[in-house]
Design a protein around this motif. Sequence first.
Motif, PDB file in Angstrom:
ATOM      1  N   ALA A   1     -18.107  17.586 -54.045  1.00 52.05           N
ATOM      2  CA  ALA A   1     -17.162  18.495 -53.387  1.00 52.05           C
ATOM      3  C   ALA A   1     -17.816  19.170 -52.185  1.00 52.05           C
ATOM      4  CB  ALA A   1     -16.659  19.542 -54.380  1.00 52.05           C
ATOM      5  N   ALA A   2     -19.052  19.622 -52.350  1.00 48.70           N
ATOM      6  CA  ALA A   2     -19.766  20.254 -51.230  1.00 48.70           C
ATOM      7  C   ALA A   2     -20.019  19.254 -50.109  1.00 48.70           C
ATOM      8  CB  ALA A   2     -21.092  20.838 -51.720  1.00 48.70           C
ATOM      9  N   SER A   3     -20.357  18.035 -50.466  1.00 48.18           N
ATOM     10  CA  SER A   3     -20.579  17.006 -49.451  1.00 48.18           C
ATOM     11  C   SER A   3     -19.290  16.709 -48.697  1.00 48.18           C
ATOM     12  CB  SER A   3     -21.105  15.731 -50.113  1.00 48.18           C
ATOM     13  OG  SER A   3     -21.316  14.719 -49.170  1.00 48.18           O
ATOM     14  N   GLY A   4     -18.189  16.631 -49.417  1.00 43.71           N
ATOM     15  CA  GLY A   4     -16.901  16.385 -48.761  1.00 43.71           C
ATOM     16  C   GLY A   4     -16.511  17.499 -47.807  1.00 43.71           C
ATOM     17  N   VAL A   5     -16.758  18.735 -48.205  1.00 43.13           N
ATOM     18  CA  VAL A   5     -16.440  19.881 -47.347  1.00 43.13           C
ATOM     19  C   VAL A   5     -17.332  19.903 -46.103  1.00 43.13           C
ATOM     20  CG1 VAL A   5     -16.561  22.408 -47.225  1.00 43.13           C
ATOM     21  CG2 VAL A   5     -15.477  21.308 -49.171  1.00 43.13           C
ATOM     22  N   ASN A   6     -18.626  19.654 -46.300  1.00 41.09           N
ATOM     23  CA  ASN A   6     -19.571  19.754 -45.191  1.00 41.09           C
ATOM     24  C   ASN A   6     -19.573  18.548 -44.264  1.00 41.09           C
ATOM     25  OD1 ASN A   6     -20.619  22.320 -45.848  1.00 41.09           O
ATOM     26  ND2 ASN A   6     -21.856  21.397 -47.457  1.00 41.09           N
ATOM     27  N   TYR A   7     -19.371  17.342 -44.804  1.00 42.24           N
ATOM     28  CA  TYR A   7     -19.537  16.135 -44.003  1.00 42.24           C
ATOM     29  C   TYR A   7     -18.279  15.284 -43.892  1.00 42.24           C
ATOM     30  CZ  TYR A   7     -24.338  17.461 -44.881  1.00 42.24           C
ATOM     31  OH  TYR A   7     -25.509  18.159 -44.977  1.00 42.24           O
ATOM     32  N   GLY A   8     -17.250  15.602 -44.654  1.00 51.80           N
ATOM     33  CA  GLY A   8     -16.024  14.812 -44.602  1.00 51.80           C
ATOM     34  C   GLY A   8     -16.045  13.668 -45.598  1.00 51.80           C
ATOM     35  N   PHE A   9     -14.870  13.085 -45.788  1.00 50.39           N
ATOM     36  CA  PHE A   9     -14.712  12.028 -46.793  1.00 50.39           C
ATOM     37  C   PHE A   9     -15.525  10.786 -46.456  1.00 50.39           C
ATOM     38  CE2 PHE A   9     -12.521   8.218 -48.313  1.00 50.39           C
ATOM     39  CZ  PHE A   9     -12.549   8.452 -49.681  1.00 50.39           C
ATOM     40  N   CYS A  10     -15.391  10.300 -45.240  1.00 53.23           N
ATOM     41  CA  CYS A  10     -16.041   9.032 -44.875  1.00 53.23           C
ATOM     42  C   CYS A  10     -17.558   9.109 -44.993  1.00 53.23           C
ATOM     43  CB  CYS A  10     -15.639   8.617 -43.464  1.00 53.23           C
ATOM     44  SG  CYS A  10     -13.912   8.109 -43.374  1.00 53.23           S
ATOM     45  N   ARG A  11     -18.146  10.200 -44.578  1.00 53.69           N
ATOM     46  CA  ARG A  11     -19.603  10.326 -44.662  1.00 53.69           C
ATOM     47  C   ARG A  11     -20.078  10.611 -46.078  1.00 53.69           C
ATOM     48  NH1 ARG A  11     -21.662  14.271 -40.164  1.00 53.69           N
ATOM     49  NH2 ARG A  11     -23.650  13.696 -41.115  1.00 53.69           N
ATOM     50  N   SER A  12     -19.164  10.926 -46.998  1.00 50.78           N
ATOM     51  CA  SER A  12     -19.532  11.186 -48.391  1.00 50.78           C
ATOM     52  C   SER A  12     -19.323   9.980 -49.294  1.00 50.78           C
ATOM     53  CB  SER A  12     -18.721  12.365 -48.943  1.00 50.78           C
ATOM     54  OG  SER A  12     -19.017  13.536 -48.222  1.00 50.78           O
ATOM     55  N   ILE A  13     -18.840   8.881 -48.740  1.00 49.78           N
ATOM     56  CA  ILE A  13     -18.583   7.692 -49.561  1.00 49.78           C
ATOM     57  C   ILE A  13     -19.871   7.169 -50.186  1.00 49.78           C
ATOM     58  CG2 ILE A  13     -17.855   5.269 -49.494  1.00 49.78           C
ATOM     59  CD1 ILE A  13     -15.661   6.113 -47.559  1.00 49.78           C
ATOM     60  N   SER A  14     -20.967   7.138 -49.430  1.00 52.08           N
ATOM     61  CA  SER A  14     -22.224   6.642 -49.997  1.00 52.08           C
ATOM     62  C   SER A  14     -22.692   7.548 -51.147  1.00 52.08           C
ATOM     63  CB  SER A  14     -23.301   6.535 -48.923  1.00 52.08           C
ATOM     64  OG  SER A  14     -23.552   7.801 -48.342  1.00 52.08           O
ATOM     65  N   HIS A  15     -22.450   8.833 -51.024  1.00 51.30           N
ATOM     66  CA  HIS A  15     -22.790   9.772 -52.098  1.00 51.30           C
ATOM     67  C   HIS A  15     -21.952   9.459 -53.338  1.00 51.30           C
ATOM     68  CE1 HIS A  15     -23.694  14.267 -53.095  1.00 51.30           C
ATOM     69  NE2 HIS A  15     -24.043  13.458 -54.063  1.00 51.30           N
ATOM     70  N   MET A  16     -20.666   9.213 -53.149  1.00 47.51           N
ATOM     71  CA  MET A  16     -19.787   8.877 -54.275  1.00 47.51           C
ATOM     72  C   MET A  16     -20.236   7.586 -54.947  1.00 47.51           C
ATOM     73  SD  MET A  16     -15.942   9.880 -53.116  1.00 47.51           S
ATOM     74  CE  MET A  16     -15.997   9.344 -51.423  1.00 47.51           C
ATOM     75  N   LEU A  17     -20.613   6.592 -54.141  1.00 45.15           N
ATOM     76  CA  LEU A  17     -21.075   5.336 -54.710  1.00 45.15           C
ATOM     77  C   LEU A  17     -22.367   5.535 -55.498  1.00 45.15           C
ATOM     78  CD1 LEU A  17     -20.370   2.854 -51.782  1.00 45.15           C
ATOM     79  CD2 LEU A  17     -19.204   2.985 -53.992  1.00 45.15           C
ATOM     80  N   GLY A  18     -23.267   6.351 -54.976  1.00 50.37           N
ATOM     81  CA  GLY A  18     -24.510   6.624 -55.689  1.00 50.37           C
ATOM     82  C   GLY A  18     -24.278   7.284 -57.032  1.00 50.37           C
ATOM     83  N   VAL A  19     -23.368   8.240 -57.074  1.00 48.61           N
ATOM     84  CA  VAL A  19     -23.046   8.909 -58.343  1.00 48.61           C
ATOM     85  C   VAL A  19     -22.418   7.910 -59.316  1.00 48.61           C
ATOM     86  CG1 VAL A  19     -21.527  10.633 -59.398  1.00 48.61           C
ATOM     87  CG2 VAL A  19     -22.860  11.221 -57.373  1.00 48.61           C
ATOM     88  N   SER A  20     -21.513   7.085 -58.828  1.00 50.12           N
ATOM     89  CA  SER A  20     -20.847   6.109 -59.700  1.00 50.12           C
ATOM     90  C   SER A  20     -21.827   5.068 -60.233  1.00 50.12           C
ATOM     91  CB  SER A  20     -19.722   5.404 -58.944  1.00 50.12           C
ATOM     92  OG  SER A  20     -18.756   6.337 -58.543  1.00 50.12           O
ATOM     93  N   ILE A  21     -22.686   4.553 -59.372  1.00 49.38           N
ATOM     94  CA  ILE A  21     -23.661   3.549 -59.803  1.00 49.38           C
ATOM     95  C   ILE A  21     -24.667   4.173 -60.773  1.00 49.38           C
ATOM     96  CG2 ILE A  21     -25.560   2.083 -58.995  1.00 49.38           C
ATOM     97  CD1 ILE A  21     -23.826   1.630 -56.439  1.00 49.38           C
ATOM     98  N   GLY A  22     -25.111   5.391 -60.478  1.00 47.07           N
ATOM     99  CA  GLY A  22     -26.036   6.070 -61.384  1.00 47.07           C
ATOM    100  C   GLY A  22     -25.429   6.309 -62.749  1.00 47.07           C
ATOM    101  N   PHE A  23     -24.162   6.711 -62.789  1.00 48.76           N
ATOM    102  CA  PHE A  23     -23.491   6.918 -64.068  1.00 48.76           C
ATOM    103  C   PHE A  23     -23.384   5.606 -64.833  1.00 48.76           C
ATOM    104  CE2 PHE A  23     -19.635   6.910 -66.661  1.00 48.76           C
ATOM    105  CZ  PHE A  23     -19.979   7.897 -67.561  1.00 48.76           C
ATOM    106  N   PHE A  24     -23.081   4.511 -64.119  1.00 44.60           N
ATOM    107  CA  PHE A  24     -22.969   3.210 -64.766  1.00 44.60           C
ATOM    108  C   PHE A  24     -24.308   2.786 -65.367  1.00 44.60           C
ATOM    109  CE2 PHE A  24     -22.971  -1.482 -64.598  1.00 44.60           C
ATOM    110  CZ  PHE A  24     -21.938  -1.709 -65.500  1.00 44.60           C
TER     111      PHE A  24
END
Length: 101
Positions: A30-53
């Motif tokens: 959420a903080a990344s999305g607010v500070n950097y926007g959706f597109c620049r936070s996609i890699s962060h989202m992928l990292g969280v998803s892959i790490g959880f997997f």
Amino acid sequence: MNEIEILWLPLVTFALSSSITPGPNNIMLAASGVNYGFCRSISHMLGVSIGFFILFLAVAFGLGSVFTRYPQPQTGLKYVGSVYLLWLAWKIATASTVTGI
């Protein structure tokens, strides 16, 4: 019941509760999305998803039983993890503040 059927419910419960609770990963995203926007936070989202997997796979393939059989690596991970968390806390405590918000 065989061992797979017995362990299925705890595994599914872990995956469900870990994926929907508002934990630190969701707050960081959420903080990344607010500070950097959706597109620049996609890699962060992928990292969280892959790490959880990867975490889910480790639990599914019995990492807990490895730590039960060999407790020394778990003790080492506790110390390394504690030092890392203290280092992160120090970095946060000594970080400069952001002005102009």
